[in-house]
Scaffold this motif. Sequence first.
Motif, PDB file in Angstrom:
ATOM      1  N   GLN A 114       0.981  -0.974   0.092  1.00 48.03           N
ATOM      2  CA  GLN A 114      -0.103   0.113   0.163  1.00 48.03           C
ATOM      3  C   GLN A 114       0.788   0.792   0.017  1.00 48.03           C
ATOM      4  O   GLN A 114       1.955   1.778   0.856  1.00 48.03           O
ATOM      5  N   GLY A 115       0.590   1.805  -1.212  1.00 51.20           N
ATOM      6  CA  GLY A 115       0.900   3.305  -1.030  1.00 51.20           C
ATOM      7  C   GLY A 115       2.922   3.037  -1.637  1.00 51.20           C
ATOM      8  O   GLY A 115       3.458   4.492  -1.616  1.00 51.20           O
ATOM      9  N   GLN A 116       3.008   1.994  -1.683  1.00 52.73           N
ATOM     10  CA  GLN A 116       4.311   1.625  -1.803  1.00 52.73           C
ATOM     11  C   GLN A 116       5.151   2.427  -3.456  1.00 52.73           C
ATOM     12  O   GLN A 116       6.258   3.025  -3.796  1.00 52.73           O
ATOM     13  N   ALA A 117       4.534   2.314  -4.307  1.00 47.85           N
ATOM     14  CA  ALA A 117       4.586   2.549  -5.671  1.00 47.85           C
ATOM     15  C   ALA A 117       5.253   3.763  -5.925  1.00 47.85           C
ATOM     16  O   ALA A 117       5.856   4.860  -6.522  1.00 47.85           O
ATOM     17  N   ARG A 118       3.850   4.864  -5.167  1.00 45.61           N
ATOM     18  CA  ARG A 118       4.137   6.415  -4.885  1.00 45.61           C
ATOM     19  C   ARG A 118       5.359   6.785  -4.352  1.00 45.61           C
ATOM     20  O   ARG A 118       6.057   7.552  -5.015  1.00 45.61           O
ATOM     21  N   GLU A 119       5.483   6.551  -3.837  1.00 43.09           N
ATOM     22  CA  GLU A 119       6.385   6.138  -2.428  1.00 43.09           C
ATOM     23  C   GLU A 119       7.973   5.851  -3.353  1.00 43.09           C
ATOM     24  O   GLU A 119       9.334   7.231  -3.160  1.00 43.09           O
ATOM     25  N   PHE A 120       8.102   5.106  -4.112  1.00 42.36           N
ATOM     26  CA  PHE A 120       9.202   4.761  -4.607  1.00 42.36           C
ATOM     27  C   PHE A 120       9.327   5.165  -6.171  1.00 42.36           C
ATOM     28  O   PHE A 120      10.553   6.292  -5.681  1.00 42.36           O
ATOM     29  N   PHE A 121       8.680   6.665  -6.569  1.00 38.22           N
ATOM     30  CA  PHE A 121       8.809   7.023  -7.713  1.00 38.22           C
ATOM     31  C   PHE A 121       8.942   7.970  -6.853  1.00 38.22           C
ATOM     32  O   PHE A 121      10.304   8.657  -7.542  1.00 38.22           O
ATOM     33  N   ALA A 122       8.374   8.908  -5.796  1.00 41.98           N
ATOM     34  CA  ALA A 122       8.418   9.855  -5.654  1.00 41.98           C
ATOM     35  C   ALA A 122      10.521   9.548  -5.221  1.00 41.98           C
ATOM     36  O   ALA A 122      11.124  10.645  -5.380  1.00 41.98           O
ATOM     37  N   LEU A 123      10.860   8.857  -4.481  1.00 43.43           N
ATOM     38  CA  LEU A 123      12.407   8.651  -4.383  1.00 43.43           C
ATOM     39  C   LEU A 123      13.517   8.750  -5.717  1.00 43.43           C
ATOM     40  O   LEU A 123      14.042   9.746  -5.520  1.00 43.43           O
ATOM     41  N   LEU A 124      12.876   8.100  -6.617  1.00 40.83           N
ATOM     42  CA  LEU A 124      13.585   7.527  -8.039  1.00 40.83           C
ATOM     43  C   LEU A 124      13.862   9.809  -8.266  1.00 40.83           C
ATOM     44  O   LEU A 124      14.603   9.676  -9.034  1.00 40.83           O
ATOM     45  N   CYS A 125      12.715  10.349  -8.852  1.00 43.06           N
ATOM     46  CA  CYS A 125      12.842  10.584  -9.012  1.00 43.06           C
ATOM     47  C   CYS A 125      13.071  12.475  -8.662  1.00 43.06           C
ATOM     48  O   CYS A 125      13.672  13.115  -9.219  1.00 43.06           O
ATOM     49  N   GLU A 126      13.157  12.305  -7.370  1.00 46.64           N
ATOM     50  CA  GLU A 126      14.014  13.378  -6.647  1.00 46.64           C
ATOM     51  C   GLU A 126      15.447  13.092  -7.011  1.00 46.64           C
ATOM     52  O   GLU A 126      16.124  14.271  -7.120  1.00 46.64           O
ATOM     53  N   HIS A 127      16.391  12.149  -6.523  1.00 48.69           N
ATOM     54  CA  HIS A 127      17.258  11.662  -6.714  1.00 48.69           C
ATOM     55  C   HIS A 127      17.776  11.945  -8.590  1.00 48.69           C
ATOM     56  O   HIS A 127      18.545  11.870  -8.379  1.00 48.69           O
ATOM     57  N   CYS A 128      16.712  11.212  -9.729  1.00 52.64           N
ATOM     58  CA  CYS A 128      16.839  11.774 -10.989  1.00 52.64           C
ATOM     59  C   CYS A 128      17.094  13.231 -10.595  1.00 52.64           C
ATOM     60  O   CYS A 128      18.643  13.815 -11.497  1.00 52.64           O
ATOM     61  N   LEU A 129      16.796  14.227 -10.816  1.00 44.94           N
ATOM     62  CA  LEU A 129      16.563  15.567 -10.474  1.00 44.94           C
ATOM     63  C   LEU A 129      17.855  16.117  -9.629  1.00 44.94           C
ATOM     64  O   LEU A 129      18.736  16.981 -10.380  1.00 44.94           O
ATOM     65  N   GLN A 130      18.111  15.412  -8.640  1.00 45.94           N
ATOM     66  CA  GLN A 130      19.161  15.729  -7.942  1.00 45.94           C
ATOM     67  C   GLN A 130      20.889  15.755  -8.943  1.00 45.94           C
ATOM     68  O   GLN A 130      21.775  16.513  -8.803  1.00 45.94           O
ATOM     69  N   GLY A 131      20.931  14.186  -9.096  1.00 47.49           N
ATOM     70  CA  GLY A 131      21.863  14.091 -10.170  1.00 47.49           C
ATOM     71  C   GLY A 131      22.031  14.969 -11.468  1.00 47.49           C
ATOM     72  O   GLY A 131      23.358  15.153 -11.820  1.00 47.49           O
ATOM     73  N   TYR A 132      20.709  14.954 -12.126  1.00 47.72           N
ATOM     74  CA  TYR A 132      21.037  15.746 -13.353  1.00 47.72           C
ATOM     75  C   TYR A 132      21.440  17.518 -12.877  1.00 47.72           C
ATOM     76  O   TYR A 132      22.144  18.161 -13.406  1.00 47.72           O
ATOM     77  N   TYR A 133      20.742  17.696 -11.819  1.00 45.85           N
ATOM     78  CA  TYR A 133      20.988  19.379 -11.225  1.00 45.85           C
ATOM     79  C   TYR A 133      22.169  20.046 -10.515  1.00 45.85           C
ATOM     80  O   TYR A 133      22.557  20.667 -10.439  1.00 45.85           O
ATOM     81  N   GLY A 134      22.675  19.213  -9.610  1.00 42.74           N
ATOM     82  CA  GLY A 134      23.754  18.762  -8.400  1.00 42.74           C
ATOM     83  C   GLY A 134      24.464  19.458  -9.286  1.00 42.74           C
ATOM     84  O   GLY A 134      25.129  19.056 -10.411  1.00 42.74           O
ATOM     85  N   PRO A 148      28.344  18.360 -10.948  1.00 36.51           N
ATOM     86  CA  PRO A 148      29.084  17.207 -11.265  1.00 36.51           C
ATOM     87  C   PRO A 148      29.882  16.219  -9.937  1.00 36.51           C
ATOM     88  O   PRO A 148      30.165  14.953 -10.010  1.00 36.51           O
ATOM     89  N   ARG A 149      30.920  16.548  -9.758  1.00 25.36           N
ATOM     90  CA  ARG A 149      31.420  16.543  -8.040  1.00 25.36           C
ATOM     91  C   ARG A 149      30.794  15.006  -7.661  1.00 25.36           C
ATOM     92  O   ARG A 149      31.380  14.354  -7.179  1.00 25.36           O
ATOM     93  N   HIS A 150      28.958  14.526  -7.715  1.00 25.08           N
ATOM     94  CA  HIS A 150      28.666  13.795  -7.403  1.00 25.08           C
ATOM     95  C   HIS A 150      28.642  12.539  -7.883  1.00 25.08           C
ATOM     96  O   HIS A 150      27.412  11.884  -7.483  1.00 25.08           O
ATOM     97  N   GLY A 151      29.602  12.764  -8.965  1.00 25.16           N
ATOM     98  CA  GLY A 151      29.235  11.576 -10.479  1.00 25.16           C
ATOM     99  C   GLY A 151      27.654  11.561 -11.802  1.00 25.16           C
ATOM    100  O   GLY A 151      28.032  11.429 -12.582  1.00 25.16           O
ATOM    101  N   GLY A 152      27.100  13.316 -10.836  1.00 24.07           N
ATOM    102  CA  GLY A 152      26.245  13.296 -12.262  1.00 24.07           C
ATOM    103  C   GLY A 152      26.161  15.059 -12.904  1.00 24.07           C
ATOM    104  O   GLY A 152      27.809  14.997 -13.106  1.00 24.07           O
ATOM    105  N   ASN A 153      25.589  15.227 -13.363  1.00 28.77           N
ATOM    106  CA  ASN A 153      25.377  16.591 -14.059  1.00 28.77           C
ATOM    107  C   ASN A 153      26.432  16.267 -15.379  1.00 28.77           C
ATOM    108  O   ASN A 153      27.232  17.258 -15.406  1.00 28.77           O
ATOM    109  N   ARG A 154      27.220  15.511 -16.317  1.00 31.48           N
ATOM    110  CA  ARG A 154      28.198  15.208 -16.786  1.00 31.48           C
ATOM    111  C   ARG A 154      28.251  16.767 -17.554  1.00 31.48           C
ATOM    112  O   ARG A 154      27.281  16.884 -18.409  1.00 31.48           O
ATOM    113  N   ASP A 155      29.578  16.843 -17.288  1.00 33.05           N
ATOM    114  CA  ASP A 155      29.838  17.800 -18.517  1.00 33.05           C
ATOM    115  C   ASP A 155      28.844  19.355 -18.050  1.00 33.05           C
ATOM    116  O   ASP A 155      28.843  20.324 -18.822  1.00 33.05           O
ATOM    117  N   TYR A 156      28.913  19.636 -17.420  1.00 28.80           N
ATOM    118  CA  TYR A 156      27.903  20.750 -16.522  1.00 28.80           C
ATOM    119  C   TYR A 156      27.036  20.596 -17.847  1.00 28.80           C
ATOM    120  O   TYR A 156      26.138  22.120 -17.785  1.00 28.80           O
TER     121      TYR A 156
END
Lengths: 550, 184
Positions: free
Chosen positions: B134-154, B156-164
Amino acid sequence: MALPRVNAIVVGAGAAGGVVAKELATAGLSVVLLERGRWQSFQDHDHDELTSQRTSVLGSAFGPDDRRWRRVVRQGERWVQVLPSESAYQNNAACVGGGTFSYGAMAWRFMPQDFRLRTLYGDIPGSTLADWPISYDDLEPYYEKVEWEIGVSGSDEGNPFAPPRKRERPMPPKPYTAEGRLLYAAGLRLGLHPFPIPMLRNTVPYAGRQACVSCRYCVGFACEVGAKCGTHNTVIPVALASGNCELRTGCVAARVVTDQRGRATGVEYFDPEDRSQFQAADLVVLSASATETPRLMLNSKCKLFPAGLGNRNDWVGRNLQGHAYCGAYGLFERELYDDVGPGACISSMDFNHGNPGHIGGGILVNEFIRLPYLFTGIRPPGAARWGLEHKQFQRDWYKRSMGVKSAVQELPTFESRVEVDPEVKDYWGLPVARISGARHPRDRETGDFMTRQAERWLLEAGAIRTWRSLPGLGVSGGQHQAGTCRMGADPATSVVNQYGQVHDIDNLFVVDGSTQVNNGGFNPVLTIMAVAYRSAEYIARQWNGTRFRS
Amino acid sequence: MRSGEKIARRTFFRVSAVAAAAAGVFGSGCLVERRRWRAFSEAEARLVDDISERIIPSDSDPGGRFAGVVDFIDRQLDGPYERYAASYHDGLPRLARTAEAVHSAPWEKLSDWQQTELLARLEKGDVPEGIWEQGQAREFFALLCEHCLQGYYGPPRHGGNRDYVSYRMLGLDYPQIVGRNQRA
């Protein structure tokens, strides 16, 4: 191992503790300044948005760490354990300088009205609203002291609401950014009185440090060039240079020890090797923040003080306040972004008081520069959080948007509080802070009114689309946490007197945001520092009389 | 942001992931291969890489895949996000099973549009019976989504946002050279 006795221990090297340490050490007292965090430098974290104070998702750059620290927070019907890097923790900072090392550095004096809210607005059901035991005039000389010793830039020109002052600030304001220029013209057209935000930031070389270089990263970051003025680069170095102050970093205060006569004898703490130490002192000053100070007092209970220190009447930890943050965002046709930091530059005090039907109000300011990740959270209602639509919004509006925010004055309530958790312990086995309660419903009404003023200002400035963000009704506190050891004349309804002296322990003082009766409609740091100067002066004066030996 | 921590209910999956990792180390002829991932199995990493491209798709600017969002998440799960590793090891196979249940085809066979639709269903919690708590799918998606945004916009020192890549998209000069790229 017994450490050599000193005159004073100050717990916490932040906004207030730094000031107190300097004042006492330069008055000739021997001082130990305990700080759980460490000395930091800009290079430790650079311009890392994901550990910055505003979006500390990967950890809080300025402490404390996720490994050893916990808090418990009421969320709906449940108590939830949270980490320092999670926003619900309400972390301020744990490093030398405390929050002042990375703050946005707005430098407001409260208004004379803010000290007399009960007189102005009467008895509000559900609120413990009270007047301060001191007036604006009592605090005015100390505000001036902060402005000159720590360093403030700004000007009251064009602001008829500015509280009276005897002396100008030492530095002029920065010029307005593109956002500021637009809002200035629009504000005048609306009959507002826009003026530059006063800042604890050098705009010209001052006190041996250079001027701000207007970089993109300010609020939530250490300053790359040391132009932001905190206690770490002003009063703490002076305290150390006096030869009377020893700063011990990495030291976590566990409890204040009292004797059979009910006087404080010193502080037990854990040193950086986690060894328990006892530092004896003639007097103790708690400057650990509005969450950690009450926690320490409640964790110091003993036979004589079974409910915790200063808590005979159950007021320790009560009246936790922050600000009912709210505001509006607007999208614009033309580019506004000029990459000139800190970004926040213009404000209006037109709505702090005198709003028909509302209690108090708040300052209006334009937002600091929104960094890329933070901007993903700035969306109108119903906008896509992800996918192409998200990306297009981010790309289209990043440089063509602006926010106007308000820090709405909160009504203090008795049930908004900090306690210690009955079960959850931190790494050192100390009961953690537990935060609960809710904002007063009237704060939301005031917030709603303020968001409309913010929106109006944006529309006049040419926004083609706006939306408002109301304050939440949940747990209060946050960055501007205050109020949990209220100052007052009556021991039945307060924890400390007007100087921060705990009512029934005359050599124990609380000097930090905890003692504020209310939090004003402004960022509170200048007031925290001013009260610290005033309290420290009293302590030094008493010291020269009785030496706190009864 | 999420609060609290979740306990993995499907420890067998983590055991199999460890086994897979060991097989990677002692691969053909006992030559020690370098594992690319710190927290993910190869299959998990592929799935997360696809998801990141749906969360931030490529258009005139590169998307999550180019930015190395999966590298960001993998690195954090072996660091400050260790507490979320169990959610990934548990949620990703459920997501794969959701693809099978909805489309009778594995995730990687779905079109971009179908993958996007599937994630949208997760976001709404509109998922077939019996795959998620119950409620897990939404929770998991929210986690995925937030982590993707962090990786893209954070940074580069943390491994994402390649070439800025995200800074470039927003028109932010990096590094900021004060005085040179300000238009005050």
